[in-house]
Design an enzyme around this catalytic site. Structure first.
Site, PDB file in Angstrom:
ATOM      1  CG  ASP A 121      43.019 -81.712  -8.165  1.00  0.00           C
ATOM      2  OD1 ASP A 121      43.610 -82.572  -8.820  1.00  0.00           O
ATOM      3  OD2 ASP A 121      43.308 -80.499  -8.213  1.00  0.00           O
TER       4      ASP A 121
ATOM      5  CG  HIS B  44      46.338 -78.678  -9.692  1.00  0.00           C
ATOM      6  ND1 HIS B  44      45.422 -79.695  -9.731  1.00  0.00           N
ATOM      7  CD2 HIS B  44      46.976 -78.712 -10.883  1.00  0.00           C
ATOM      8  CE1 HIS B  44      45.503 -80.309 -10.893  1.00  0.00           C
ATOM      9  NE2 HIS B  44      46.440 -79.733 -11.617  1.00  0.00           N
TER      10      HIS B  44
END
Ligand code: NAI
Length: 332
Positions: free
Chosen positions: A159, A187
């Site tokens: 990410d 996440h």
């Protein structure tokens, strides 16, 4: 000459492992001087496939790679390991909710936590990639009480890399000119990609990203949702989840943990919360960290806007819920 270290990759017959194993064997994660014994764990039906992976590892003809052990037995896979990449899990398919994943995965990470506790080195560095990564990491740690909680981390580096690449494209600079973008929280699609503290190196000097972009609407909405939904976008296009980029991010995470972060730079990792930024303890939460001598510290005292605070609340609430659901599964 350095002694080999034992490194385990679970889900070793899968997609992410296929890109990750090359990096480990080539020395791009633990360094070009560090010989490696690889332990490859997968489930019995995948052992045939794993044989093919072992053949390819041989055919790489890489001098750092010493023993390679394919196995379906956690006791063998985790024996003496100094680093563990926990990739194996039931992957999310198109349209599948993360909550469905949780129940299926809690059991896997309980078994692996117990095996780490019994067989791994006490200083083992554990990186959980398999989803739901943050909650899998806290479960795994719970079942490995003899290993410090700090040694269990979850991957949000993909990410971070996505966020960094997106900001670089927006500002039309090379990706390495962007620093200190943060991924907070889970996440999952509740993560908060935060550019408030990020900088960009321009010919005129190092500048804050928010003032260079000068478009709060884009930063607070489009940027955030693009990063949150990037995993789903890759699945929709590829019909399989991100693998090459996930493997590269796993390498980045472990390399920085092993060798430390660069001066003035931080990276995001899911780590057991110590209460920093008001996040409840005993969830694995992605924070900005600085790493030195193989130990990380959460970056403290960053100013948190009301907007950021509301985003942190959403993702920490989701993690608390996941944790509670995981506990329910374990009680049954
Ligand atoms: P994959 O399905 O190609 O491979 C998973 C492998 O794990 C399979 O070979 C399977 O047999 C194995 N496996 C299942 N249960 C196991 C067990 N108990 N022990 C050992 N191995 C086991 O999946 P892929 O694409 O490699 O993804 C792996 C995981 O990583 C998924 O959970 C996926 O959602 C997650 N992921 C996480 C990311 C992150 O940023 N944290 C990014 C991308 C994927």
């Amino acid at each position: 000459h350095a002694e080999p270290i034992d490194v385990v990759v679970t889900g070793a017959a899968g997609q992410i492992a296929y890109s990750l194993l090359y990096q480990i064997a080539a020395g791009t994660i633990f360094g070009p001087q560090q010989p490696i014994n690889l332990r490859l764990l997968d489930i019995p039906p995948m052992l045939k496939v794993l044989d093919g992976v072992v053949m390819e590892l041989e055919d790489l003809a890489l001098p750092l790679l010493r023993e390679v052990l394919p196995t379906a037995e956690p006791a063998k896979a985790f024996n003496n390991v100094a680093a563990a990449f926990l990739v194996g899990a039931m992957p999310r398919k198109e349209g599948m909710e993360r909550k469905d994943l949780l129940a299926a995965n809690v059991e896997i990470f309980k078994v692996q936590g117990e095996a780490l506790d019994k067989y791994a080195r006490k200083d083992v560095k554990v990186l959980v990639v398999g989803n739901p990564a943050n909650t899998n990491a806290i479960i795994c740690s719970h079942y490995a009480p003899s290993i410090p909680k700090e040694n269990f981390t979850a991957m949000t580096r993909l990410d971070q890399n996505r966020a960094q690449a997106t900001l670089a494209a927006k500002l039309n600079v090379q990706v390495d000119k962007i620093k200190n973008v943060i991924i907070w929280g889970n996440h999952s699609s509740t993560q908060y990609p935060d550019a408030a503290h990020a900088t960009v190196t321009l010919s005129s000097g190092v500048k804050p990203v928010p003032s260079e972009i000068n478009d709060d609407e884009w930063l607070n909405n489009i940027f955030v949702s693009t990063i949150q939904k990037r995993g789903a976008a890759v699945i929709a296009a590829r019909k399989m989840s991100s693998a090459m980029s996930a493997a590269k991010a796993a390498g980045d995470h472990m390399r920085d943990w092993w060798f430390g972060t660069k001066p003035g730079e931080w990276v995001s990792m899911g780590v057991v919360s110590d209460g920093s930024y008001g996040i409840s303890k005993d969830v694995v939460f992605s924070f900005p960290v600085i790493i030195k001598d193989k130990h990380y510290e959460i970056v403290q005292n960053l100013p948190i806007s009301d907007f950021a605070k509301s985003k942190l609340d959403i993702t920490s609430k989701e993690l608390e819920e996941e944790r509670a659901e995981a506990n329910n599964v374990l009680k049954k």
